[in-house]
Design a protein around this motif. Structure first.
Motif, PDB file in Angstrom:
ATOM      1  N   VAL A  62       0.848  -1.199   0.000  1.00  0.00           N
ATOM      2  CA  VAL A  62       0.000   0.000   0.000  1.00  0.00           C
ATOM      3  C   VAL A  62       0.878   1.241   0.000  1.00  0.00           C
ATOM      4  N   ILE A  63       0.580   2.170  -0.890  1.00  0.00           N
ATOM      5  CA  ILE A  63       1.199   3.492  -0.845  1.00  0.00           C
ATOM      6  C   ILE A  63       0.127   4.500  -0.446  1.00  0.00           C
ATOM      7  N   ILE A  64       0.480   5.345   0.509  1.00  0.00           N
ATOM      8  CA  ILE A  64      -0.425   6.407   0.967  1.00  0.00           C
ATOM      9  C   ILE A  64       0.165   7.739   0.531  1.00  0.00           C
ATOM     10  N   VAL A  65      -0.618   8.522  -0.175  1.00  0.00           N
ATOM     11  CA  VAL A  65      -0.174   9.848  -0.620  1.00  0.00           C
ATOM     12  C   VAL A  65      -0.776  10.880   0.329  1.00  0.00           C
TER      13      VAL A  65
ATOM     14  N   THR B  53      -0.973  -1.142   9.840  1.00  0.00           N
ATOM     15  CA  THR B  53       0.129  -1.824  10.543  1.00  0.00           C
ATOM     16  C   THR B  53      -0.364  -2.539  11.795  1.00  0.00           C
ATOM     17  N   LYS B  54      -1.421  -2.027  12.385  1.00  0.00           N
ATOM     18  CA  LYS B  54      -1.987  -2.679  13.569  1.00  0.00           C
ATOM     19  C   LYS B  54      -2.647  -4.004  13.184  1.00  0.00           C
ATOM     20  N   LEU B  55      -3.374  -4.003  12.065  1.00  0.00           N
ATOM     21  CA  LEU B  55      -4.136  -5.186  11.658  1.00  0.00           C
ATOM     22  C   LEU B  55      -3.278  -6.221  10.931  1.00  0.00           C
ATOM     23  N   ASP B  56      -2.219  -5.767  10.245  1.00  0.00           N
ATOM     24  CA  ASP B  56      -1.350  -6.693   9.510  1.00  0.00           C
ATOM     25  C   ASP B  56       0.076  -6.155   9.520  1.00  0.00           C
ATOM     26  N   ALA B  57       0.862  -6.621  10.486  1.00  0.00           N
ATOM     27  CA  ALA B  57       2.232  -6.128  10.646  1.00  0.00           C
ATOM     28  C   ALA B  57       3.123  -6.501   9.469  1.00  0.00           C
ATOM     29  N   GLY B  58       2.687  -7.445   8.656  1.00  0.00           N
ATOM     30  CA  GLY B  58       3.495  -7.868   7.511  1.00  0.00           C
ATOM     31  C   GLY B  58       3.342  -7.006   6.282  1.00  0.00           C
ATOM     32  N   LEU B  59       2.384  -6.104   6.293  1.00  0.00           N
ATOM     33  CA  LEU B  59       2.171  -5.234   5.125  1.00  0.00           C
ATOM     34  C   LEU B  59       3.339  -4.268   4.943  1.00  0.00           C
ATOM     35  N   LYS B  60       3.729  -4.065   3.702  1.00  0.00           N
ATOM     36  CA  LYS B  60       4.767  -3.078   3.398  1.00  0.00           C
ATOM     37  C   LYS B  60       4.064  -1.799   2.959  1.00  0.00           C
ATOM     38  N   VAL B  61       4.204  -0.747   3.761  1.00  0.00           N
ATOM     39  CA  VAL B  61       3.465   0.503   3.552  1.00  0.00           C
ATOM     40  C   VAL B  61       4.436   1.664   3.361  1.00  0.00           C
ATOM     41  N   GLY B  62       4.197   2.468   2.351  1.00  0.00           N
ATOM     42  CA  GLY B  62       4.978   3.683   2.114  1.00  0.00           C
ATOM     43  C   GLY B  62       4.084   4.898   2.157  1.00  0.00           C
ATOM     44  N   VAL B  63       4.528   5.954   2.851  1.00  0.00           N
ATOM     45  CA  VAL B  63       3.759   7.202   2.950  1.00  0.00           C
ATOM     46  C   VAL B  63       4.569   8.337   2.339  1.00  0.00           C
TER      47      VAL B  63
ATOM     48  N   PHE C  86       8.430   6.384   5.585  1.00  0.00           N
ATOM     49  CA  PHE C  86       7.962   7.756   5.364  1.00  0.00           C
ATOM     50  C   PHE C  86       8.913   8.483   4.420  1.00  0.00           C
ATOM     51  N   TYR C  87       8.349   9.186   3.456  1.00  0.00           N
ATOM     52  CA  TYR C  87       9.122  10.020   2.534  1.00  0.00           C
ATOM     53  C   TYR C  87       8.614  11.454   2.699  1.00  0.00           C
ATOM     54  N   PHE C  88       9.449  12.323   3.302  1.00  0.00           N
ATOM     55  CA  PHE C  88       9.063  13.722   3.477  1.00  0.00           C
ATOM     56  C   PHE C  88       9.713  14.594   2.411  1.00  0.00           C
ATOM     57  N   ASP C  89       9.145  15.784   2.201  1.00  0.00           N
ATOM     58  CA  ASP C  89       9.583  16.683   1.123  1.00  0.00           C
ATOM     59  C   ASP C  89       9.610  15.902  -0.188  1.00  0.00           C
ATOM     60  N   ALA C  90       8.581  15.091  -0.363  1.00  0.00           N
ATOM     61  CA  ALA C  90       8.515  14.192  -1.520  1.00  0.00           C
ATOM     62  C   ALA C  90       7.149  14.294  -2.189  1.00  0.00           C
ATOM     63  N   PRO C  91       6.889  15.426  -2.867  1.00  0.00           N
ATOM     64  CA  PRO C  91       5.598  15.563  -3.541  1.00  0.00           C
ATOM     65  C   PRO C  91       5.444  14.557  -4.673  1.00  0.00           C
ATOM     66  N   VAL C  92       4.303  13.912  -4.725  1.00  0.00           N
ATOM     67  CA  VAL C  92       4.008  12.959  -5.796  1.00  0.00           C
ATOM     68  C   VAL C  92       3.570  13.742  -7.030  1.00  0.00           C
TER      69      VAL C  92
ATOM     70  N   GLY D 240       5.223  17.882   2.323  1.00  0.00           N
ATOM     71  CA  GLY D 240       5.794  18.798   3.309  1.00  0.00           C
ATOM     72  C   GLY D 240       6.861  18.148   4.172  1.00  0.00           C
ATOM     73  N   HIS D 241       7.227  18.859   5.237  1.00  0.00           N
ATOM     74  CA  HIS D 241       8.328  18.435   6.099  1.00  0.00           C
ATOM     75  C   HIS D 241       7.876  17.425   7.151  1.00  0.00           C
ATOM     76  N   SER D 242       8.869  16.765   7.754  1.00  0.00           N
ATOM     77  CA  SER D 242       8.604  15.952   8.940  1.00  0.00           C
ATOM     78  C   SER D 242       8.200  16.891  10.076  1.00  0.00           C
ATOM     79  N   LEU D 243       7.602  16.336  11.118  1.00  0.00           N
ATOM     80  CA  LEU D 243       6.989  17.159  12.171  1.00  0.00           C
ATOM     81  C   LEU D 243       7.992  18.107  12.831  1.00  0.00           C
ATOM     82  N   GLU D 244       9.194  17.603  13.156  1.00  0.00           N
ATOM     83  CA  GLU D 244      10.170  18.442  13.872  1.00  0.00           C
ATOM     84  C   GLU D 244      10.720  19.571  13.006  1.00  0.00           C
ATOM     85  N   LYS D 245      10.555  19.481  11.693  1.00  0.00           N
ATOM     86  CA  LYS D 245      11.049  20.529  10.788  1.00  0.00           C
ATOM     87  C   LYS D 245       9.960  21.523  10.382  1.00  0.00           C
ATOM     88  N   ARG D 246       8.768  21.320  10.903  1.00  0.00           N
ATOM     89  CA  ARG D 246       7.667  22.221  10.552  1.00  0.00           C
ATOM     90  C   ARG D 246       7.714  23.464  11.432  1.00  0.00           C
ATOM     91  N   HIS D 247       8.251  24.556  10.899  1.00  0.00           N
ATOM     92  CA  HIS D 247       8.342  25.819  11.642  1.00  0.00           C
ATOM     93  C   HIS D 247       7.969  26.969  10.716  1.00  0.00           C
TER      94      HIS D 247
END
Length: 453
Positions: free
Chosen positions: A5-8, A22-32, A166-172, A36-43
């Motif tokens: 699964v890819i989440i945009v 991830t809670k329901l199926d820990a074996g799933l490979k998920v990309g997000v 997670f891929y940040f600063d990565a607009p699709v 924008g930035h990661s949380l700590e870089k959001r200023h």
């Protein structure tokens, strides 16, 4: 690289999709993938001293990044089907409420415990509003506050970062159909997945329209909400906010029979800028921490405009009004209510001498040169109506910031699984045009994750 699964988009919809998957199926490979930035870089660089106005950052930290536009909101989760979207039309009223309560439980688990749940149901304010031609909508409201909301997001990210890529600063750039799934293009890189969840929020509305055109997904024009943000001394609304916190009040104007509503109420909060597609508009925040509170309360007054054929670009209409405000004020315009009804422009001297000290550095101006007469007349009527249940709302020194615009994506055609006409491509959250709130967007993310698993 292949994903199940890819989440945009890493806003509420995307985050809760990833959490539940991830809670329901820990074996799933998920990309997000998040533009924008990661949380700590959001200023946001606006500090009120060296930088007073929006400088047009390439990626607006208020609007995008982990947590989405809701990360720096005041963290209000409204548990109701009366407003916040039409998710219940797709999945049923009972399940929608249950999912919103489930999301609330997760927020409590990850740092929100101790925050207060408010309710408007059965209060004497309902009668008071009806006696004055106002309708107080029913809802349970969890208020996290901007500060606690941030903590919750930090904790959820910490729980997810080792389970999800997670891929940040990565607009699709675009999404293409591929054999047995989808191909996601991000800069020079191409990723493939079996299923794709698109959760790009309101700020991704233009991008979403392009995806729908490219993939021939049917859409229909949605509404746009246009109005102002009102700032008053907190004591004027304290009898409402102390008991209800968020009061969603709707008024039907006598002149045009338009609905005007209060939105995003921030007791003891601040007014802030936000940047959507290069256009500077206004919003509000509030904090749970007593030390961060101000002496003011702010809330939006919005008029919803629905358009019929042949007009299709409701967002373009809202943008043109916001651009006009930016042209006249170099950003957000602020005006005293007394100046507005007298037909004169506000100036710095009158605002400085007023009873309300502004919490946002905005340009004194004249909102009647920006907002269409029909919308402005409705807002003025609403302020006088609110003055009957909260005397002082219509004081001369009440501040109006403009413009506030809520852009909604064109409503995407999806089925009861929130799935588009392409099998395995799900459109959720505010980017779908179906949800308009943190709680509904989060619930849609959980719902789709369960369907996928």
């Amino acid at each position: 690289m292949e994903y199940d699964v890819i989440i945009v988009g890493a806003g509420p919809g995307g985050i809760f999709s990833a959490y539940e998957l991830t809670k329901l199926d820990a074996g799933l490979k998920v990309g997000v993938f998040e533009a924008g930035h990661s949380l700590e870089k959001r200023h946001c660089p606006i500090d009120g001293e060296k930088v007073k106005n929006c400088i047009g950052c390439k990626s607006c930290s208020i609007m995008s990044g982990f947590g989405g536009a809701g990360a720096f909101s005041d963290g209000k989760y409204n548990i109701t089907n009366d407003f916040g979207g039409t998710l219940y039309e797709y999945i049923g009223k009972k399940e929608a409420i249950e999912l919103m309560k489930y999301v609330d439980g997760i927020n409590m688990k990850y740092g929100g415990e101790g925050t207060k749940m408010y309710s408007t149901a059965g209060t004497h304010f309902k009668k008071l509003c009806l006696q004055n031609k106002l309708n107080l909508l029913d809802a349970s409201v969890r208020h996290l506050g901007t500060d606690i909301n941030f903590v919750v997001l930090e904790n959820i990210y910490a729980a997810l970062k080792d389970k999800v890529d997670f891929y940040f600063d990565a607009p699709v750039d675009r999404i293409e159909l591929a054999e047995g799934g989808y191909r996601v293009f991000c800069g020079e890189d191409v990723y493939e997945c079996e299923k794709c969840i698109v959760s790009v929020g309101r700020s991704g509305s233009k991008w979403m329209e392009k995806v729908c055109r490219d993939l021939e997904i049917p859409t229909k024009s949605n509404r746009v909400d246009i109005g102002v943000r009102v700032e008053i001394p907190a004591v004027i609304f304290s009898h409402l906010t102390d008991e209800l916190y968020e009061s969603k009040i709707v008024y039907r104007t006598e002149k045009f029979e338009d609905n005007v509503r209060t939105f995003c109420m921030n007791p003891y909060g601040i007014v802030v800028n936000e940047n959507t597609n290069g256009i500077v508009t206004v919003n509000g925040h509030s904090y749970e921490d007593v030390e961060k509170r101000t002496e003011n309360t702010n809330f939006a007054l919005l008029v919803a405009k629905h358009f019929s054929e042949p007009f299709k670009d409701s967002n373009g209409y809202g943008e043109s009004i916001a651009r006009l405000s930016n042209m006249l004020g170099g950003g957000v315009i602020v005006q005293r209510f007394g100046d507005l009804v007298r037909g004169r422009r506000s100036n710095s001297k009158r605002i400085e001498e007023g009873l309300v000290q502004p919490t946002l550095a905005a340009t004194p101006g004249d909102l009647s040169l920006v907002l269409p007469k029909r919308i402005l007349d409705g807002i003025i009527e609403m302020i006088y109506a609110l003055d009957k249940i909260a005397p002082g709302t219509a004081n001369d020194d009440t501040l109006l910031y403009g413009v506030e615009v809520k852009f909604y994506n064109m409503e995407v055609e999806i089925d009861e699984n929130l799935e588009s006409c392409h099998k395995g491509l799900y459109i959720i959250g505010d980017g779908s045009g179906v949800t308009h709130s943190l709680s509904h967007a989060s619930a849609s993310g959980v719902y789709v994750a369960r369907k996928i698993v």
